[in-house]
Design a protein around this motif. Structure first.
Motif, PDB file in Angstrom:
ATOM      1  N   CYS A  84       0.830  -1.204   0.000  1.00  0.00           N
ATOM      2  CA  CYS A  84       0.000   0.000   0.000  1.00  0.00           C
ATOM      3  C   CYS A  84       0.864   1.253   0.000  1.00  0.00           C
ATOM      4  N   SER A  85       0.198   2.404  -0.188  1.00  0.00           N
ATOM      5  CA  SER A  85       0.921   3.680  -0.194  1.00  0.00           C
ATOM      6  C   SER A  85       0.319   4.708   0.756  1.00  0.00           C
ATOM      7  N   THR A  86      -0.998   4.624   0.996  1.00  0.00           N
ATOM      8  CA  THR A  86      -1.637   5.604   1.889  1.00  0.00           C
ATOM      9  C   THR A  86      -2.724   4.933   2.723  1.00  0.00           C
ATOM     10  N   ASP A  87      -3.047   5.560   3.846  1.00  0.00           N
ATOM     11  CA  ASP A  87      -4.142   5.077   4.691  1.00  0.00           C
ATOM     12  C   ASP A  87      -5.468   5.163   3.935  1.00  0.00           C
ATOM     13  N   ALA A  88      -5.627   6.248   3.168  1.00  0.00           N
ATOM     14  CA  ALA A  88      -6.893   6.466   2.447  1.00  0.00           C
ATOM     15  C   ALA A  88      -7.172   5.323   1.477  1.00  0.00           C
ATOM     16  N   LEU A  89      -6.137   4.885   0.743  1.00  0.00           N
ATOM     17  CA  LEU A  89      -6.339   3.793  -0.206  1.00  0.00           C
ATOM     18  C   LEU A  89      -6.650   2.480   0.510  1.00  0.00           C
ATOM     19  N   CYS A  90      -6.031   2.247   1.665  1.00  0.00           N
ATOM     20  CA  CYS A  90      -6.328   1.032   2.429  1.00  0.00           C
ATOM     21  C   CYS A  90      -7.799   0.965   2.799  1.00  0.00           C
ATOM     22  N   ASN A  91      -8.419   2.130   2.997  1.00  0.00           N
ATOM     23  CA  ASN A  91      -9.807   2.185   3.440  1.00  0.00           C
ATOM     24  C   ASN A  91     -10.809   2.414   2.303  1.00  0.00           C
ATOM     25  N   THR A  92     -10.354   2.239   1.070  1.00  0.00           N
ATOM     26  CA  THR A  92     -11.247   2.396  -0.073  1.00  0.00           C
ATOM     27  C   THR A  92     -12.464   1.478   0.036  1.00  0.00           C
ATOM     28  N   GLY A  93     -13.684   2.082  -0.064  1.00  0.00           N
ATOM     29  CA  GLY A  93     -14.900   1.299  -0.029  1.00  0.00           C
ATOM     30  C   GLY A  93     -15.350   0.874   1.351  1.00  0.00           C
ATOM     31  N   ARG A  94     -14.683   1.339   2.393  1.00  0.00           N
ATOM     32  CA  ARG A  94     -15.027   0.950   3.764  1.00  0.00           C
ATOM     33  C   ARG A  94     -15.894   2.033   4.417  1.00  0.00           C
ATOM     34  N   GLU A  95     -16.848   1.610   5.217  1.00  0.00           N
ATOM     35  CA  GLU A  95     -17.683   2.567   5.927  1.00  0.00           C
ATOM     36  C   GLU A  95     -16.906   3.237   7.058  1.00  0.00           C
ATOM     37  N   THR A  96     -15.993   2.503   7.654  1.00  0.00           N
ATOM     38  CA  THR A  96     -15.168   3.041   8.740  1.00  0.00           C
ATOM     39  C   THR A  96     -13.700   2.949   8.344  1.00  0.00           C
ATOM     40  N   ALA A  97     -13.014   4.060   8.474  1.00  0.00           N
ATOM     41  CA  ALA A  97     -11.585   4.082   8.117  1.00  0.00           C
ATOM     42  C   ALA A  97     -10.772   3.516   9.269  1.00  0.00           C
ATOM     43  N   ASP A  98     -10.725   2.192   9.361  1.00  0.00           N
ATOM     44  CA  ASP A  98     -10.050   1.560  10.494  1.00  0.00           C
ATOM     45  C   ASP A  98      -8.813   0.759  10.085  1.00  0.00           C
ATOM     46  N   LEU A  99      -8.292   1.078   8.898  1.00  0.00           N
ATOM     47  CA  LEU A  99      -7.046   0.461   8.457  1.00  0.00           C
ATOM     48  C   LEU A  99      -5.970   1.519   8.277  1.00  0.00           C
ATOM     49  N   THR A 100      -4.733   1.110   8.472  1.00  0.00           N
ATOM     50  CA  THR A 100      -3.583   2.000   8.329  1.00  0.00           C
ATOM     51  C   THR A 100      -2.561   1.349   7.417  1.00  0.00           C
ATOM     52  N   CYS A 101      -1.912   2.145   6.579  1.00  0.00           N
ATOM     53  CA  CYS A 101      -0.820   1.628   5.753  1.00  0.00           C
ATOM     54  C   CYS A 101       0.445   1.643   6.595  1.00  0.00           C
ATOM     55  N   SER A 102       0.908   0.470   6.992  1.00  0.00           N
ATOM     56  CA  SER A 102       2.074   0.363   7.868  1.00  0.00           C
ATOM     57  C   SER A 102       3.301   1.023   7.245  1.00  0.00           C
ATOM     58  N   SER A 103       3.893   1.961   7.976  1.00  0.00           N
ATOM     59  CA  SER A 103       5.089   2.644   7.473  1.00  0.00           C
ATOM     60  C   SER A 103       6.284   1.706   7.427  1.00  0.00           C
ATOM     61  N   ALA A 104       6.269   0.679   8.274  1.00  0.00           N
ATOM     62  CA  ALA A 104       7.391  -0.261   8.326  1.00  0.00           C
ATOM     63  C   ALA A 104       7.347  -1.276   7.200  1.00  0.00           C
ATOM     64  N   TYR A 105       6.122  -1.764   6.847  1.00  0.00           N
ATOM     65  CA  TYR A 105       6.027  -2.868   5.900  1.00  0.00           C
ATOM     66  C   TYR A 105       5.220  -2.547   4.650  1.00  0.00           C
ATOM     67  N   LYS A 106       4.561  -1.377   4.634  1.00  0.00           N
ATOM     68  CA  LYS A 106       3.760  -0.966   3.468  1.00  0.00           C
ATOM     69  C   LYS A 106       2.654  -1.954   3.148  1.00  0.00           C
ATOM     70  N   VAL A 107       1.980  -2.439   4.176  1.00  0.00           N
ATOM     71  CA  VAL A 107       0.798  -3.279   4.013  1.00  0.00           C
ATOM     72  C   VAL A 107      -0.303  -2.724   4.907  1.00  0.00           C
ATOM     73  N   CYS A 108      -1.552  -2.979   4.543  1.00  0.00           N
ATOM     74  CA  CYS A 108      -2.686  -2.480   5.315  1.00  0.00           C
ATOM     75  C   CYS A 108      -2.834  -3.293   6.599  1.00  0.00           C
ATOM     76  N   VAL A 109      -2.865  -2.612   7.725  1.00  0.00           N
ATOM     77  CA  VAL A 109      -3.009  -3.272   9.024  1.00  0.00           C
ATOM     78  C   VAL A 109      -4.142  -2.602   9.791  1.00  0.00           C
ATOM     79  N   PRO A 110      -4.769  -3.316  10.738  1.00  0.00           N
ATOM     80  CA  PRO A 110      -5.800  -2.698  11.565  1.00  0.00           C
ATOM     81  C   PRO A 110      -5.235  -1.504  12.327  1.00  0.00           C
TER      82      PRO A 110
END
Length: 301
Positions: A84-110
């Protein structure tokens, strides 16, 4: 049944509870502990502990994590995953923005999970936390302080870099024949310094050897050092002719000659006292703990 696969079945059946959206955009449990918890096209990220999509090109990845890149960019054999690249993209299509793009691994995490590390305790066995990322230490890895630090057992932190302990080349080692006593699992001696060299006819009672030379050795161990020097077993110093002598006999009982530090008493700084001739200016010695390395040292004074 594995978490993510179970979640997919529940989704199909319409029994959707409180779930997290994976990087692929489907409402399924994201966290995992092993690859078997994930879908066939996914693997469990070894550090972030979330299921991630595998890929060969960016076209294989969802919009939430569009970059196809090696899981471990330092390894040529590492599998490629969607990053991933941004928190916003991780939360695409979600009602609640409860995912974060990990700065360490660049994957979406809770949101609220580490997604990286701050201490070695956050990492898997055999790994250390290096600049927020769990990695297996290797020779040349960055480290801080001295002793084992974050280096592999048998190495030490030298000028902020993990390095092998010096190989023994002194005559003390060349003439030492009982090398079955050495190894890589016992206490590791990584440093020695000359503390002082003064005339001392009390400690060095006897004609011809009135000079007392203090050499401080430093070692680390994966088992606690004893709190008292009289309980210290298995430490020897070796003469030039290769003959080993008990080092306990040349450690003073006075304060400051045997110092143990660390949460698990993993480091010991020990002052060895050698008696030499009055006109002596150099001393060649070797030290080792049973099961540990042989450490050569030449004291100049």
């Amino acid at each position: 049944m594995q978490l993510r696969k179970m979640s997919l079945m529940l989704t199909v059946l319409g029994a959707v509870g409180m779930m997290l959206t994976g990087c692929g955009g489907d409402e399924q449990t994201l966290t995992c502990s092993a690859d078997t918890d994930c879908l066939e096209s996914e693997i469990c990220h070894p550090n972030a502990k979330v299921c991630v999509q595998t890929c060969t090109a960016g076209a294989d990845c969802p919009d939430t994590a569009k970059t196809c890149e090696a899981l471990d960019t330092s390894s040529a054999s590492s599998p490629k995953i969607c990053k991933c690249s941004t928190d916003a993209l991780c939360n695409t299509g979600r009602e609640t923005a409860d995912l974060t793009c990990s700065s360490a691994y660049k994957v979406c995490v809770p949101s609220g999970t580490a997604g990286g590390c701050t201490t070695n305790a956050d990492c898997a066995s055999g790994q250390t936390c290096q600049a927020g990322v769990c990695k297996a230490p290797t020779t040349g890895s960055t480290c801080s302080g001295e002793g084992k630090s974050t280096c592999n057992y048998g190495e030490y932190c030298s000028s902020s870099t993990c390095a092998a302990v010096p190989a023994p080349t002194c005559d003390n080692y060349q003439n030492f024949t009982d090398r079955t006593k050495l190894g890589t699992t016992g206490p590791i001696t990584f440093k020695a310094v000359t503390t002082s060299a003064t005339t001392d006819t009390t400690w060095c009672a006897g004609a011809g050897t009135p000079k007392r030379v203090k050499v401080t050795i430093s070692a680390y161990s994966n088992t606690p050092f004893p709190q008292d020097k009289d309980q210290l077993n298995g430490l020897f110093w070796v003469q030039v002719n290769g003959s080993p002598k008990s080092a306990t006999d040349i450690i003073s009982a006075s304060a400051g000659n045997y110092t143990v530090t660390g949460t698990n008493r993993e480091r010991a700084d020990i002052v060895l006292n050698f008696c030499v001739a009055a006109d002596s200016q150099t001393l060649s010695t070797g030290v080792y703990f049973t099961g540990g390395n042989f450490f050569c040292y030449r004291a100049n004074y």
